[in-house]
Design a protein around this motif. Structure first.
Motif, PDB file in Angstrom:
ATOM      1  N   SER A  28       0.808  -1.218   0.000  1.00 17.58           N
ATOM      2  CA  SER A  28       0.000   0.000   0.000  1.00 17.58           C
ATOM      3  C   SER A  28       0.839   1.265   0.000  1.00 17.58           C
ATOM      4  N   LEU A  29       2.069   1.167   0.460  1.00 14.44           N
ATOM      5  CA  LEU A  29       2.943   2.334   0.463  1.00 14.44           C
ATOM      6  C   LEU A  29       3.148   2.894  -0.942  1.00 14.44           C
ATOM      7  N   LEU A  30       3.088   2.021  -1.944  1.00 14.81           N
ATOM      8  CA  LEU A  30       3.220   2.469  -3.324  1.00 14.81           C
ATOM      9  C   LEU A  30       2.075   3.395  -3.725  1.00 14.81           C
ATOM     10  N   PHE A  31       0.945   3.245  -3.060  1.00 19.70           N
ATOM     11  CA  PHE A  31      -0.248   4.033  -3.361  1.00 19.70           C
ATOM     12  C   PHE A  31      -0.210   5.385  -2.654  1.00 19.70           C
ATOM     13  N   TYR A  32       0.112   5.400  -1.374  1.00 19.76           N
ATOM     14  CA  TYR A  32      -0.023   6.619  -0.573  1.00 19.76           C
ATOM     15  C   TYR A  32       1.004   7.687  -0.911  1.00 19.76           C
ATOM     16  N   GLY A  33       2.231   7.284  -1.213  1.00 23.92           N
ATOM     17  CA  GLY A  33       3.250   8.280  -1.520  1.00 23.92           C
ATOM     18  C   GLY A  33       2.855   9.172  -2.681  1.00 23.92           C
ATOM     19  N   PRO A  34       2.557   8.600  -3.865  1.00 24.96           N
ATOM     20  CA  PRO A  34       2.159   9.437  -4.996  1.00 24.96           C
ATOM     21  C   PRO A  34       0.863  10.218  -4.754  1.00 24.96           C
ATOM     22  N   ILE A  35      -0.103   9.601  -4.064  1.00 27.89           N
ATOM     23  CA  ILE A  35      -1.362  10.294  -3.781  1.00 27.89           C
ATOM     24  C   ILE A  35      -1.095  11.532  -2.927  1.00 27.89           C
ATOM     25  N   SER A  36      -0.216  11.397  -1.932  1.00 25.23           N
ATOM     26  CA  SER A  36       0.071  12.538  -1.064  1.00 25.23           C
ATOM     27  C   SER A  36       0.869  13.610  -1.795  1.00 25.23           C
ATOM     28  N   ASP A  37       1.684  13.219  -2.775  1.00 25.29           N
ATOM     29  CA  ASP A  37       2.393  14.214  -3.581  1.00 25.29           C
ATOM     30  C   ASP A  37       1.409  15.084  -4.360  1.00 25.29           C
ATOM     31  N   ALA A  38       0.246  14.517  -4.679  1.00 28.23           N
ATOM     32  CA  ALA A  38      -0.760  15.259  -5.449  1.00 28.23           C
ATOM     33  C   ALA A  38      -1.793  15.955  -4.574  1.00 28.23           C
ATOM     34  N   LEU A  39      -2.228  15.297  -3.487  1.00 27.91           N
ATOM     35  CA  LEU A  39      -3.383  15.786  -2.728  1.00 27.91           C
ATOM     36  C   LEU A  39      -3.042  16.372  -1.365  1.00 27.91           C
ATOM     37  N   GLY A  40      -1.819  16.214  -0.884  1.00 29.75           N
ATOM     38  CA  GLY A  40      -1.459  16.774   0.420  1.00 29.75           C
ATOM     39  C   GLY A  40      -1.142  15.698   1.433  1.00 29.75           C
ATOM     40  N   ARG A  41      -0.706  16.140   2.614  1.00 27.41           N
ATOM     41  CA  ARG A  41      -0.158  15.229   3.612  1.00 27.41           C
ATOM     42  C   ARG A  41      -1.113  14.943   4.771  1.00 27.41           C
ATOM     43  N   LYS A  42      -1.506  15.985   5.516  1.00 29.55           N
ATOM     44  CA  LYS A  42      -2.189  15.772   6.782  1.00 29.55           C
ATOM     45  C   LYS A  42      -3.532  15.059   6.615  1.00 29.55           C
ATOM     46  N   GLY A  43      -4.341  15.481   5.643  1.00 23.61           N
ATOM     47  CA  GLY A  43      -5.677  14.900   5.479  1.00 23.61           C
ATOM     48  C   GLY A  43      -5.636  13.405   5.255  1.00 23.61           C
ATOM     49  N   ILE A  44      -4.708  12.948   4.424  1.00 20.48           N
ATOM     50  CA  ILE A  44      -4.606  11.516   4.136  1.00 20.48           C
ATOM     51  C   ILE A  44      -4.163  10.747   5.375  1.00 20.48           C
ATOM     52  N   ALA A  71       4.855  10.629   6.420  1.00 24.70           N
ATOM     53  CA  ALA A  71       5.401  11.409   7.536  1.00 24.70           C
ATOM     54  C   ALA A  71       6.739  12.066   7.199  1.00 24.70           C
ATOM     55  N   VAL A  72       7.688  11.305   6.664  1.00 22.76           N
ATOM     56  CA  VAL A  72       9.012  11.868   6.389  1.00 22.76           C
ATOM     57  C   VAL A  72       8.931  12.905   5.267  1.00 22.76           C
ATOM     58  N   ALA A  73       8.029  12.681   4.298  1.00 16.93           N
ATOM     59  CA  ALA A  73       7.834  13.672   3.241  1.00 16.93           C
ATOM     60  C   ALA A  73       7.254  14.961   3.807  1.00 16.93           C
ATOM     61  N   TYR A  74       6.335  14.846   4.762  1.00 14.50           N
ATOM     62  CA  TYR A  74       5.800  16.030   5.446  1.00 14.50           C
ATOM     63  C   TYR A  74       6.929  16.804   6.112  1.00 14.50           C
ATOM     64  N   ALA A 119      10.074  14.073  -5.985  1.00 10.37           N
ATOM     65  CA  ALA A 119       9.008  13.202  -5.451  1.00 10.37           C
ATOM     66  C   ALA A 119       9.462  12.504  -4.168  1.00 10.37           C
ATOM     67  N   LYS A 120       9.752  13.303  -3.144  1.00 10.89           N
ATOM     68  CA  LYS A 120      10.325  12.758  -1.918  1.00 10.89           C
ATOM     69  C   LYS A 120       9.412  11.748  -1.226  1.00 10.89           C
ATOM     70  N   ALA A 121       8.088  11.987  -1.254  1.00  9.94           N
ATOM     71  CA  ALA A 121       7.163  11.034  -0.627  1.00  9.94           C
ATOM     72  C   ALA A 121       7.227   9.684  -1.330  1.00  9.94           C
ATOM     73  N   SER A 122       7.319   9.707  -2.648  1.00 11.94           N
ATOM     74  CA  SER A 122       7.423   8.454  -3.401  1.00 11.94           C
ATOM     75  C   SER A 122       8.728   7.739  -3.074  1.00 11.94           C
ATOM     76  N   ALA A 123       9.809   8.497  -2.920  1.00 11.30           N
ATOM     77  CA  ALA A 123      11.094   7.898  -2.586  1.00 11.30           C
ATOM     78  C   ALA A 123      11.051   7.263  -1.197  1.00 11.30           C
ATOM     79  N   SER A 124      10.466   7.976  -0.229  1.00  8.18           N
ATOM     80  CA  SER A 124      10.349   7.432   1.130  1.00  8.18           C
ATOM     81  C   SER A 124       9.419   6.225   1.150  1.00  8.18           C
ATOM     82  N   SER A 125       8.349   6.281   0.375  1.00  5.94           N
ATOM     83  CA  SER A 125       7.421   5.150   0.312  1.00  5.94           C
ATOM     84  C   SER A 125       8.099   3.913  -0.254  1.00  5.94           C
ATOM     85  N   LEU A 126       8.922   4.113  -1.273  1.00  3.46           N
ATOM     86  CA  LEU A 126       9.604   2.974  -1.888  1.00  3.46           C
ATOM     87  C   LEU A 126      10.582   2.337  -0.897  1.00  3.46           C
ATOM     88  N   TYR A 127      11.244   3.169  -0.089  1.00  5.09           N
ATOM     89  CA  TYR A 127      12.104   2.622   0.966  1.00  5.09           C
ATOM     90  C   TYR A 127      11.296   1.729   1.897  1.00  5.09           C
TER      91      TYR A 127
END
Length: 401
Positions: free
Chosen positions: A62-78, A120-123, A333-341
């Motif tokens: 699921s991490l593959l999903f949330y990183g890109p979504i948060s890059d587009a839609l924001g951090r806290k709400g998700i 979190a780390v992308a935030y 795309a830092k959130a995507s990079a952190s998600s992939l880790y």
């Protein structure tokens, strides 16, 4: 940008520590219950561990999903929405009466549990200065260790006192409290810049991260370290439940207080990274982990506890440093990079039990440690390659100057 020591720094960091505690308490609450689950449902230790590994598997995917979504839609709400889902599924887990339903809900819970770790780390990367980021990541990951300890203590003590179902009921109440505190404390994003959500763009970002040799090496270090670390804890619960130790669930739960040394390792990782390079810290942490694994081969309970304390310190020193390394070295795309880790990290947790099981069957706990050393030796070599990559980059920079 948020500076170290400011009031908003502490508000945001404490919020993420609380959120991290909630996430990892829910992930690990079943671990001290594994012998109880195996007995209750008449299944093998490997099957019982499925109630843990299914969660880490769906979490990792699921991490593959949330990183890109948060890059587009924001951090806290998700992050908040996924924490609501965690609270609801934990409550539902308190109502199930068969192993199949438990597995299905734990799989669904893993989907929600991925939200905060993926973002979190992308935030922090968006809102904090580079110096504040290094400090905050270490403190945030210390929340991981506190959650791991808390979840296992709840599982051990409440499980032995009131049973498996009540354990999840208590955990859902704690999750609700953490959710409310997180929502109130975490500052809204001020520097987030949304990016278009395009599948092709997402794939290209992921491909770019995987083609970045430094990032890929770091992904392998995190994945294979957790591959061993978390599954050692799963197998040691069966060691301690059996003769000559004969520990009950609550005492097995107390064993996870050894995570406190990991809290220390995470907390000081940022300070150490200011003195020495991050790859050097990763290698150091892994070598400490290898030494601790050997210490657990002592015959006494004290030796096992001491070895696990050393393991936890070394592992979390490596992991928190690697997590910060990814955020600092991702060029986009830092959130995507952190998600992939974290995908590598949690897939490691899911697969490590299958790797260690033949060693367990062949030679018990000694076999587990032998299997662990093979993998950790590879991790050390990966860390050394990162050090060499940095040296090569420095030499190239000097030549250009």
């Amino acid at each position: 940008m948020i500076e170290v020591g400011s009031s908003v720094f502490w508000r945001g960091t404490v919020a993420l520590i609380i959120g991290s505690f909630m996430i990892f308490a829910n992930v690990y609450v079943t671990q001290p219950l594994l012998p109880m689950i195996a007995n209750e449902f008449s299944i093998t230790p490997l099957q019982a561990s499925g109630s843990f590994t299914i969660t880490t598997l769906t979490l990792g995917i699921s991490l593959l999903f949330y990183g890109p979504i948060s890059d587009a839609l924001g951090r806290k709400g998700i992050m908040v929405m996924t924490m609501v889902g965690i609270t609801a599924t934990t409550f539902c887990l308190s109502l199930v009466q068969n192993y199949e339903s438990l597995l299905a809900l734990r799989a669904l819970q893993g989907f929600f549990l991925a939200g905060l770790p993926a973002i979190a780390v992308a935030y922090l990367g968006d809102e904090y200065t580079p110096e504040a980021l290094m400090v905050a990541v270490g403190l945030y990951i210390s929340g991981n260790t506190l959650g791991g300890i808390g979840g296992r203590l709840i599982g051990g003590f409440v499980g032995e006192w009131l049973g498996r179902s009540a354990t999840f009921g208590v955990m859902s109440a704690i999750s609700l409290f953490c959710l409310l505190a997180f929502y109130i404390l975490l500052p809204k994003s001020q520097h987030f810049e949304p990016k278009p959500l395009r599948i092709g763009h997402i794939v290209m970002n992921m491909k770019g991260h995987l083609q970045n040799r430094r990032l890929l090496t770091c992904y392998l270090i995190g994945g294979f370290s957790f591959f061993i670390f978390i599954n050692q804890y799963s197998y040691v619960t069966f060691v301690l439940e059996a003769s000559p130790y004969n520990l009950t669930a609550k005492y097995v739960g107390l064993l996870f207080l050894t995570y406190l040394s990991g809290t220390l390792g995470s907390a000081i990782s940022g300070k150490l990274a200011k003195r020495w390079s991050q790859p050097n810290i990763m290698v150091l942490g892994t070598c400490i982990f290898m030494f601790g694994s050997l210490v657990t081969l002592g015959d006494s309970l004290l030796a096992i506890i001491l070895g696990l304390l050393i393991n936890s310190f070394g592992f979390f020193l490596c992991h928190s440093t690697a997590s910060g390394f990814v955020s600092r070295n991702a060029t986009h795309a830092k959130a995507s990079a952190s998600s992939l880790y974290l995908v590598f990290y949690y897939l490691g947790a899911s697969l490590g039990g299958f790797y260690l099981d033949p060693f367990w069957q062949a030679d018990g706990w000694t076999g587990v440690i032998i299997g662990s050393w093979f993998v950790l030796g590879f991790v050390v070599l990966a860390g050394v390659s990162l050090i060499r990559q940095k040296s090569a980059m420095n030499e190239l920079t000097i030549e250009k100057v």
